[in-house]
Design a protein around this motif. Sequence first.
Motif, PDB file in Angstrom:
ATOM      1  N   LEU A   8      57.690  48.241  35.194  1.00 63.96           N
ATOM      2  CA  LEU A   8      56.544  47.971  34.317  1.00 63.96           C
ATOM      3  C   LEU A   8      55.270  47.791  35.139  1.00 63.96           C
ATOM      4  CD1 LEU A   8      57.983  45.479  31.663  1.00 63.96           C
ATOM      5  CD2 LEU A   8      57.349  47.876  31.309  1.00 63.96           C
ATOM      6  N   ARG A   9      55.397  47.139  36.303  1.00 65.04           N
ATOM      7  CA  ARG A   9      54.225  46.929  37.152  1.00 65.04           C
ATOM      8  C   ARG A   9      53.702  48.271  37.680  1.00 65.04           C
ATOM      9  NH1 ARG A   9      52.234  42.353  38.995  1.00 65.04           N
ATOM     10  NH2 ARG A   9      54.155  41.177  38.601  1.00 65.04           N
ATOM     11  N   LEU A  10      54.617  49.193  38.022  1.00 63.01           N
ATOM     12  CA  LEU A  10      54.190  50.518  38.484  1.00 63.01           C
ATOM     13  C   LEU A  10      53.438  51.256  37.378  1.00 63.01           C
ATOM     14  CD1 LEU A  10      57.359  51.744  40.440  1.00 63.01           C
ATOM     15  CD2 LEU A  10      55.217  50.838  41.392  1.00 63.01           C
ATOM     16  N   LEU A  11      53.928  51.145  36.148  1.00 63.79           N
ATOM     17  CA  LEU A  11      53.248  51.800  35.021  1.00 63.79           C
ATOM     18  C   LEU A  11      51.870  51.182  34.802  1.00 63.79           C
ATOM     19  CD1 LEU A  11      53.706  53.940  32.715  1.00 63.79           C
ATOM     20  CD2 LEU A  11      54.253  51.982  31.251  1.00 63.79           C
ATOM     21  N   VAL A  64      50.146  54.288  27.461  1.00 65.55           N
ATOM     22  CA  VAL A  64      48.998  53.383  27.528  1.00 65.55           C
ATOM     23  C   VAL A  64      49.337  52.049  26.865  1.00 65.55           C
ATOM     24  CG1 VAL A  64      46.640  52.995  26.728  1.00 65.55           C
ATOM     25  CG2 VAL A  64      47.291  55.229  27.664  1.00 65.55           C
ATOM     26  N   ILE A  65      49.976  52.127  25.689  1.00 68.95           N
ATOM     27  CA  ILE A  65      50.336  50.890  24.973  1.00 68.95           C
ATOM     28  C   ILE A  65      51.274  50.041  25.822  1.00 68.95           C
ATOM     29  CG2 ILE A  65      51.625  49.989  23.000  1.00 68.95           C
ATOM     30  CD1 ILE A  65      50.539  52.368  21.382  1.00 68.95           C
ATOM     31  N   ALA A  70      52.452  45.592  29.205  1.00 71.93           N
ATOM     32  CA  ALA A  70      53.172  45.184  30.409  1.00 71.93           C
ATOM     33  C   ALA A  70      52.342  44.231  31.239  1.00 71.93           C
ATOM     34  CB  ALA A  70      53.559  46.414  31.235  1.00 71.93           C
ATOM     35  N   ARG A  71      51.034  44.486  31.307  1.00 66.23           N
ATOM     36  CA  ARG A  71      50.166  43.619  32.098  1.00 66.23           C
ATOM     37  C   ARG A  71      50.225  42.189  31.566  1.00 66.23           C
ATOM     38  NH1 ARG A  71      44.917  46.343  32.008  1.00 66.23           N
ATOM     39  NH2 ARG A  71      46.041  47.845  33.288  1.00 66.23           N
ATOM     40  N   LEU A 137      42.798  44.340  38.054  1.00 67.72           N
ATOM     41  CA  LEU A 137      43.333  44.907  36.816  1.00 67.72           C
ATOM     42  C   LEU A 137      44.776  45.370  36.993  1.00 67.72           C
ATOM     43  CD1 LEU A 137      40.221  46.965  35.651  1.00 67.72           C
ATOM     44  CD2 LEU A 137      41.104  44.864  34.637  1.00 67.72           C
ATOM     45  N   ALA A 138      45.108  45.833  38.200  1.00 64.95           N
ATOM     46  CA  ALA A 138      46.468  46.314  38.468  1.00 64.95           C
ATOM     47  C   ALA A 138      47.440  45.187  38.782  1.00 64.95           C
ATOM     48  CB  ALA A 138      46.440  47.315  39.619  1.00 64.95           C
ATOM     49  N   GLY A 139      46.943  43.949  38.853  1.00 64.19           N
ATOM     50  CA  GLY A 139      47.817  42.827  39.151  1.00 64.19           C
ATOM     51  C   GLY A 139      48.142  42.658  40.615  1.00 64.19           C
ATOM     52  N   GLU A 140      47.387  43.325  41.494  1.00 59.79           N
ATOM     53  CA  GLU A 140      47.641  43.220  42.930  1.00 59.79           C
ATOM     54  C   GLU A 140      47.048  41.943  43.516  1.00 59.79           C
ATOM     55  OE1 GLU A 140      46.034  46.777  44.564  1.00 59.79           O
ATOM     56  OE2 GLU A 140      47.227  48.068  43.264  1.00 59.79           O
ATOM     57  N   VAL A 141      46.035  41.384  42.865  1.00 65.14           N
ATOM     58  CA  VAL A 141      45.449  40.112  43.259  1.00 65.14           C
ATOM     59  C   VAL A 141      45.270  39.269  42.008  1.00 65.14           C
ATOM     60  CG1 VAL A 141      44.282  40.911  45.352  1.00 65.14           C
ATOM     61  CG2 VAL A 141      43.126  41.130  43.158  1.00 65.14           C
TER      62      VAL A 141
END
Length: 291
Positions: A8-11, A64-65, A70-71, A137-141
């Motif tokens: 999910l994180r990769l998506l 997209v949904i 997932a985020r 936005l990608a959750g990397e930080v």
Amino acid sequence: MTLNPWRLRLLSQLDALGTVRAVAQAANLSASSVSQQLAVLESETRTQLIERTGRRVRLTSAGVILARRARSILDQMDAVEAELRGLDDEPSGRIRLGAFQSSVHTLAVPAVQTLSHPHLDVEIIELEPHASMPALLAGEVDVIITTTDFVELPVPGDIDVVPLGEDPIVLLSPPGRPKHDLAACADEPWAFDVPGSYMANLATRLCRQAGFEPEVVGRFSNYMLTLKHVEAGLAVAVLPALAVDPRFDVVAKELPVTRRITAAVRRDPRAAITVVLDALHTRSVPGCGHS
């Protein structure tokens, strides 16, 4: 159906970063491994999440949904994990703080030094403004120090912004050859940041507003190298005041331009996020008006 949080994180990263290659670089994987994991996610969900357009891929409407949901799911998982690790409501866990170069030792490090929570770790990652918002936005930080003046990347609606201060922009010239305005530098060689960065775009815009196209003779992602280049008499440059190290013999002339420095965070209830933001907010930007 069992959804794997890692996939999910990769998506989610693909939605934020736009290409499989960028996701692979962020996740320290090969592009083929990312593609394989996304294919497994499609199998797990029994849904087409990605479609190819030539050599590129893009998310389907279902993709997209799921990426955006997932985020939120991943944020909640991080929050639950932090709560489980918490002791007596003590902030805990690891917070990843992205900070642009000149704010690392002027804002990020002093703020982290004020924290006194034994179960809280803060990892500081150097990220310039053009890279920090996509990383957030990608959750990397988890938190970034950035500038909202980076017009190429408007702040999304689900991001909270905390003002930290204002930083003047200065014109730097070599000792013995001082320049007091941009127009006087039309025929000078210039040192710029790397293409596409906040400072490179700002310097280009300021020079053009002054009526000339700058002759760029050096590009450096490290401000120390830029200062050394100017000190050696090889160029003039435009930098934020926070980046000007007094150990370098250069002439700094403040321009009628400032950048607004902010912290930004995805909406997150974790106590650890709150204490890091509070520590940053209590730090004034040295030599600058606090906003």
